[in-house]
Design a protein around this motif. Structure first.
Motif, PDB file in Angstrom:
ATOM      1  N   VAL A 198       0.847  -1.195   0.000  1.00 56.39           N
ATOM      2  CA  VAL A 198       0.000   0.000   0.000  1.00 56.39           C
ATOM      3  C   VAL A 198       0.882   1.244   0.000  1.00 56.39           C
ATOM      4  O   VAL A 198       1.607   1.500   0.968  1.00 56.39           O
ATOM      5  CB  VAL A 198      -0.940   0.020   1.217  1.00 56.39           C
ATOM      6  N   ILE A 199       0.818   1.998  -1.087  1.00 56.88           N
ATOM      7  CA  ILE A 199       1.566   3.239  -1.223  1.00 56.88           C
ATOM      8  C   ILE A 199       0.581   4.394  -1.092  1.00 56.88           C
ATOM      9  O   ILE A 199      -0.389   4.473  -1.840  1.00 56.88           O
ATOM     10  CB  ILE A 199       2.306   3.297  -2.573  1.00 56.88           C
ATOM     11  N   ILE A 200       0.847   5.280  -0.141  1.00 60.36           N
ATOM     12  CA  ILE A 200      -0.074   6.381   0.146  1.00 60.36           C
ATOM     13  C   ILE A 200       0.474   7.686  -0.426  1.00 60.36           C
ATOM     14  O   ILE A 200       1.594   8.095  -0.115  1.00 60.36           O
ATOM     15  CB  ILE A 200      -0.293   6.531   1.668  1.00 60.36           C
ATOM     16  N   ASN A 201      -0.361   8.328  -1.267  1.00 59.03           N
ATOM     17  CA  ASN A 201       0.011   9.651  -1.771  1.00 59.03           C
ATOM     18  C   ASN A 201      -0.867  10.727  -1.118  1.00 59.03           C
ATOM     19  O   ASN A 201      -1.763  10.436  -0.350  1.00 59.03           O
ATOM     20  CB  ASN A 201      -0.081   9.697  -3.304  1.00 59.03           C
ATOM     21  N   ARG A 202      -0.571  11.975  -1.404  1.00 56.71           N
ATOM     22  CA  ARG A 202      -1.277  13.129  -0.838  1.00 56.71           C
ATOM     23  C   ARG A 202      -1.386  13.052   0.688  1.00 56.71           C
ATOM     24  O   ARG A 202      -2.449  13.288   1.261  1.00 56.71           O
ATOM     25  CB  ARG A 202      -2.668  13.274  -1.470  1.00 56.71           C
ATOM     26  N   PRO A 203      -0.296  12.745   1.397  1.00 52.73           N
ATOM     27  CA  PRO A 203      -0.393  12.590   2.854  1.00 52.73           C
ATOM     28  C   PRO A 203      -0.675  13.895   3.588  1.00 52.73           C
ATOM     29  O   PRO A 203      -1.111  13.869   4.740  1.00 52.73           O
ATOM     30  CB  PRO A 203       0.985  12.042   3.236  1.00 52.73           C
ATOM     31  N   PRO A 249       5.364  11.450   0.352  1.00 50.18           N
ATOM     32  CA  PRO A 249       5.213  12.905   0.254  1.00 50.18           C
ATOM     33  C   PRO A 249       6.165  13.463  -0.798  1.00 50.18           C
ATOM     34  O   PRO A 249       7.296  13.004  -0.937  1.00 50.18           O
ATOM     35  CB  PRO A 249       5.591  13.385   1.660  1.00 50.18           C
ATOM     36  N   GLY A 250       5.693  14.447  -1.537  1.00 51.27           N
ATOM     37  CA  GLY A 250       6.544  15.070  -2.542  1.00 51.27           C
ATOM     38  C   GLY A 250       7.237  16.292  -1.978  1.00 51.27           C
ATOM     39  O   GLY A 250       6.648  17.047  -1.198  1.00 51.27           O
ATOM     40  N   THR A 251       8.486  16.496  -2.352  1.00 49.22           N
ATOM     41  CA  THR A 251       9.202  17.701  -1.945  1.00 49.22           C
ATOM     42  C   THR A 251      10.387  17.935  -2.865  1.00 49.22           C
ATOM     43  O   THR A 251      10.933  16.992  -3.446  1.00 49.22           O
ATOM     44  CB  THR A 251       9.693  17.620  -0.490  1.00 49.22           C
ATOM     45  N   ARG A 252      10.766  19.191  -2.984  1.00 42.29           N
ATOM     46  CA  ARG A 252      12.002  19.549  -3.691  1.00 42.29           C
ATOM     47  C   ARG A 252      13.046  20.095  -2.732  1.00 42.29           C
ATOM     48  O   ARG A 252      14.137  20.462  -3.149  1.00 42.29           O
ATOM     49  CB  ARG A 252      11.728  20.578  -4.791  1.00 42.29           C
TER      50      ARG A 252
END
Length: 284
Positions: A198-203, A249-252
């Motif tokens: 289970v991969i969770i996006n938009r945390p 979570p996405g980050t730069r």
């Protein structure tokens, strides 16, 4: 502890039984954050983000053909830093038709600069039966390691669960957060029953959670589960659900990655603490 030393402190891992795959509990999403140009200045911190993430051997980097230039940026940086063997590369197919699907996935291989993708996901279930046939052959040929499905909208969960029950997919990706809890009722229990990764996006609910806590101190009791920031608060709440394998979570920003990774270390909240966390967020 400096940033580089912190990046080398290993975070927890979990196994996805249906895939026989163990993953670090925090990975990286690339939507918007990796959609940049070729200028060195645009890519410099992204390079450091990937390097730090690779300190967590096997951490998920999730991309997609729909994310602009993200796949190519991930591929270029991973190639420059020689990180392909250190990361778990995941991407998606999102198009109708067998030939179009093959062409899109071939393009992903080229952009990611790899001969094998760790996880290929049928995004939003688009033409999933057609792509499944191709993906099963690609898996037999060693071009993909695992096959998954995704969806971003709770209105599609019934269809998603039906596809999951076919037993053809070992991973599933969807959104889940303290602000978007629809997956709790039936989807997450089914994931646990099937043993799917289970991969969770938009945390962070696309960033909407942070304005709710801006300027507010963490509750003192957050230390009970080794939490020292709001980002960790939101991520640890998700990881407190036993069906979740990893969160992306996405980050730069390197400092944000380090903060996110810290959520994968130490204690996690139990069910009572998770309920207390929700109540506290609602009270703010």
């Amino acid at each position: 502890m400096d940033a580089m030393a912190a990046s080398q402190t290993l975070i927890d891992t979990r196994i996805a039984p249906a895939a026989g795959q163990t993953l670090p509990v925090i990975g990286l999403g690339t939507y918007q954050t990796f959609d940049v140009g070729t200028a060195a200045a645009e890519r410099a911190e992204l390079s450091e983000v990937l390097r730090a993430l690779a300190g967590q051997a096997g951490a998920v980097v999730d991309s997609s053909p729909m994310y602009g230039r993200a796949e190519g940026v991930v591929g270029d940086l991973a190639h420059e830093l020689r990180l392909h063997r250190s990361l778990f590369m995941a991407t998606k197919v999102w198009i109708r038709g067998e030939a179009a699907g093959v062409a899109q996935m071939e393009d992903s291989l080229r952009l990611l600069r790899t001969e094998r993708i760790d996880l290929m996901q049928v995004h939003n279930l688009v033409d999933w039966r057609t792509h499944l046939k191709t993906l099963k052959q690609w898996k037999a040929d060693g071009r993909v390691r695992h096959i998954g499905v995704t969806h971003y909208h709770s209105g599609a969960y019934e269809e998603l669960m039906s596809v999951m029950r076919t037993g053809e997919f070992s991973f599933v990706q969807f959104n889940y957060s303290m602000a978007e809890r629809e997956a709790e009722a039936r989807l997450l229990p089914l994931c646990a029953e099937l043993g799917m990764g289970v991969i969770i996006n938009r945390p962070f609910s696309q960033g909407d959670l942070f304005p709710r806590v801006q300027g507010k101190p963490l509750p003192a009791w957050a230390s009970e589960f080794d939490c020292s920031s709001w980002a960790q608060f939101f991520l640890k709440w998700i990881l407190g659900h036993p069906a979740v394998t990893c969160v992306i979570p996405g980050t730069r920003r390197l400092r944000h990655l380090q903060d996110n990774l810290a959520a994968g270390r130490g204690r996690l909240p139990d069910s009572a603490q998770r309920a207390r966390m929700l109540a506290h967020l609602k009270s703010l």
